[in-house]
Design an enzyme around this catalytic site. Structure first.
Site, PDB file in Angstrom:
ATOM      1  N   ARG A  73       5.413   8.841   7.517  1.00 14.26           N
ATOM      2  CA  ARG A  73       5.195   7.927   6.171  1.00 14.26           C
ATOM      3  C   ARG A  73       4.062   8.460   5.702  1.00 14.26           C
ATOM      4  O   ARG A  73       4.162   9.273   4.776  1.00 14.26           O
ATOM      5  CB  ARG A  73       5.439   6.544   6.479  1.00 14.26           C
ATOM      6  CG  ARG A  73       5.728   5.560   5.296  1.00 14.26           C
ATOM      7  CD  ARG A  73       4.566   5.257   4.479  1.00 14.26           C
ATOM      8  NE  ARG A  73       3.462   4.394   4.998  1.00 14.26           N
ATOM      9  CZ  ARG A  73       2.473   4.175   4.564  1.00 14.26           C
ATOM     10  NH1 ARG A  73       2.014   4.990   3.411  1.00 14.26           N
ATOM     11  NH2 ARG A  73       1.552   3.836   5.023  1.00 14.26           N
ATOM     12  N   GLU A  76      -2.854  -4.065   1.550  1.00 14.22           N
ATOM     13  CA  GLU A  76      -3.475  -2.719   0.817  1.00 14.22           C
ATOM     14  C   GLU A  76      -4.892  -3.193   0.345  1.00 14.22           C
ATOM     15  O   GLU A  76      -5.092  -4.189  -0.344  1.00 14.22           O
ATOM     16  CB  GLU A  76      -2.302  -2.370  -0.106  1.00 14.22           C
ATOM     17  CG  GLU A  76      -2.575  -0.977  -0.602  1.00 14.22           C
ATOM     18  CD  GLU A  76      -1.971  -0.774  -2.036  1.00 14.22           C
ATOM     19  OE1 GLU A  76      -1.115  -1.773  -2.452  1.00 14.22           O
ATOM     20  OE2 GLU A  76      -2.320   0.255  -2.408  1.00 14.22           O
TER      21      GLU A  76
HETATM   22  C1  KIV Z   1       0.709   2.105   1.629  1.00 18.13           C
HETATM   23  C2  KIV Z   1      -0.793   1.633   2.317  1.00 18.13           C
HETATM   24  C3  KIV Z   1      -0.469   0.579   3.626  1.00 18.13           C
HETATM   25  C4  KIV Z   1      -1.706   2.680   2.951  1.00 18.13           C
HETATM   26  O1  KIV Z   1      -1.102   3.645   3.377  1.00 18.13           O
HETATM   27  C5  KIV Z   1      -3.103   2.311   2.960  1.00 18.13           C
HETATM   28  O2  KIV Z   1      -3.340   1.547   2.201  1.00 18.13           O
HETATM   29  O3  KIV Z   1      -3.612   3.368   3.432  1.00 18.13           O
END
Ligand code: KIV
Length: 506
Positions: free
Chosen positions: A13, A143
């Site tokens: 992801r 986040e």
């Molecule tokens: C999408 C978010 C969770 C992310 O990868 C981050 O904040 O680094």
């Protein structure tokens, strides 16, 4: 009992958010299988919900396999606070866990969502209750948490107080822009664990200041139970914290426990290197090509004398072996180590001459591999350790717009000539296809080409010398190099070396 560290690997992801990297469905499945069934990480994050049809197909293929093999709960998907839309996407793909992306800083909540914290919490509560009804486990991402806690600590505390009242499994705290240092990480993570001692927290580190590993160290010391990693440190901008480095600190410095099978680390990282097209830097700890190569003769000497330089990062742990570089720093001890591996014995006088030649070549910036040694010995001593019984007599290669490349090749094997012609996708492919036909006629099998690397010195010269390094796999894995101003000719030179190595059983 040592503290247990849970690893969520997000190569599929967040790692795929590396600029220019995109995995196919079958590549994603293979990486997921390696991560869960061989490397044995605890959890993997494989996609963001609603992104694309391709992302859906990949998530489904992984989940079909995971559900059939007892890993269904270990596969997680990032989803959004959108009522039931992400949840339905995840359910349709066969998923059981959503990592719900929520706003971890007041600034983001007010300026991006244009909502108050109470409104945001109400939306989250709605999505969480739908997930609970559907039997989908919820983890919550805050986040931009690192900025949130710095600029709006009360917002973060109130948010987690709100989340505590919902049926969620854990909270995942990202340093989204990789801004923290280890002291700040300790300070901010301590705020979280002291206010919420019963909550499970994951730390999600980015590497913008090259401090991700140090920050993970701090978060774990504060009692965080999980860490998010990627293979080879893939990820947006400077990437995420690499799993390899996390394994190093968790096991060797913190003496905490984890399930990961480190002997499978290198193999999995190499797979991702080839699927991502991004080479692992040669000096990347634990997984880089040179990190178990001793260059100075004094180290090789110490290894010969009761393993004087033995330390906890030994290569066997990670499915690798030590090697001893050949070049201007090589002493007799390094050369002896390489000769021993090849089963070649030289007298002290002969070793001295070969060492002098290697140092001379090293001074000219030439890189020398173990497999070059027999050729150097032949050069210096004239002895037939390698008998070049295979020689190229002639070849012609064609390249043309709209047509396949053609190669006609004539080689001499033990005094007899063999000639074949074949087409290919490019000149070297056509050359190898002709060579394969010759080897079929000889009733012999060629090693498999597993890597092909061209080094072109920086600068704009079109006649610069290039080095082509080819990695071959037969019973053993070995490399040969060729040097020429023409890239294909350099590859052909490397190939002829390979033929003589296998012919002479070196
Ligand atoms: C999408 C978010 C969770 C992310 O990868 C981050 O904040 O680094």
């Amino acid at each position: 009992m040592p503290q247990y560290v849970e690893i969520l690997d997000t190569t599929l992801r967040d790692g795929e958010q590396t600029s220019g990297v995109s995995f196919t469905e079958s590549e994603k499945l293979r990486v997921a299988q390696m991560l869960l069934s061989e490397l044995k990480v605890d959890r993997i994050e494989v996609a963001s919900a609603r992104v694309s049809d391709g992302e859906f197909r990949s998530a489904k293929v992984i989940l079909d396999w995971a559900n059939a093999n007892g890993f269904g709960q270990a596969v997680e998907i990032l989803g959004f606070v959108d009522g039931d839309i992400s949840l339905k996407w995840i359910e349709k793909a066969g998923g059981h866990v959503i990592n719900l992306l929520c706003k971890g800083s007041k600034k983001h909540c007010e300026k991006q969502l244009k909502k108050t914290l109470d409104q945001h919490l109400a939306d989250i509560a709605n999505t969480v209750s739908i997930a609970n009804e559907m039997g989908i486990t919820v983890n919550v991402y805050l986040e931009d948490w690192s900025n949130g806690i710095k600029d709006s600590e009360d917002y973060v505390i109130d948010m987690v107080k709100g989340l505590e009242k919902m049926n969620i499994n854990r909270i995942m705290l990202p340093d989204t822009l990789g801004m923290l240092n280890h002291k700040q990480t300790t300070a901010y993570c301590s705020i979280m664990t002291s206010n919420f001692p019963d909550m499970k927290f994951d730390f999600h580190a980015h590497n913008d200041y090259d401090l991700s590993v140090a920050n993970v160290y701090s978060a774990l010391e504060c009692g965080f139970s999980g860490v998010h990693t990627t293979l080879n440190g893939l990820g947006e901008r400077a990437g995420n914290v690499p799993l390899s480095s996390v394994i190093g600190i968790v096991k060797d410095h913190l003496n905490y426990d984890m399930k990961v099978d480190e002997s499978k680390l290198y193999k999995t990282c190499k797979l991702v290197e080839s699927f991502s097209g991004l080479r692992i830097p040669a000096n990347k700890p634990l997984i880089g090509e040179f990190v178990f190569t001793q260059t100075s003769g004094i180290h090789a000497d110490g290894d010969n004398k009761d393993n004087l330089y033995h330390n906890s990062i030994n290569p066997e742990r990670f499915g690798r072996t030590y090697s001893y570089a050949l070049g201007k720093m090589s002493g007799k001890a390094s050369i002896k180590k390489n000769l021993d591996e090849l089963g070649i014995q030289l007298s002290p006088e002969e070793t001295k001459k070969v060492t002098a030649k290697i140092i001379e070549l090293g001074d000219k910036k030439e890189s020398i591999s173990k497999e070059d040694l027999p050729f150097i010995i032949k050069d210096v001593l004239g002895s037939q350790i390698v008998d070049p019984s295979i020689k190229i007599k002639n070849y012609s290669l064609s390249v043309a717009q709209g047509l396949k490349s053609m190669a006609t090749l004539c080689i001499e094997v033990n005094g007899k000539d063999y000639e074949k012609t074949a087409a290919g996708d490019g000149q070297y492919d056509a050359f190898m296809n002709s060579l394969n036909l010759i080897y079929e006629e000889l009733g012999k099998e060629l090693p498999k080409l597993v890597d092909y690397e061209v080094q072109i010195p920086p600068g704009g010269e079109t006649d610069a010398l290039v080095i082509t390094t080819i990695t071959w796999q037969s019973e053993k894995r070995f490399k040969t190099r060729g040097l020429d101003s023409d890239q294909t000719v350099a590859a052909i030179k490397a190939t002829i070396k390979m033929l003589n190595i296998i012919e002479n059983n070196i």
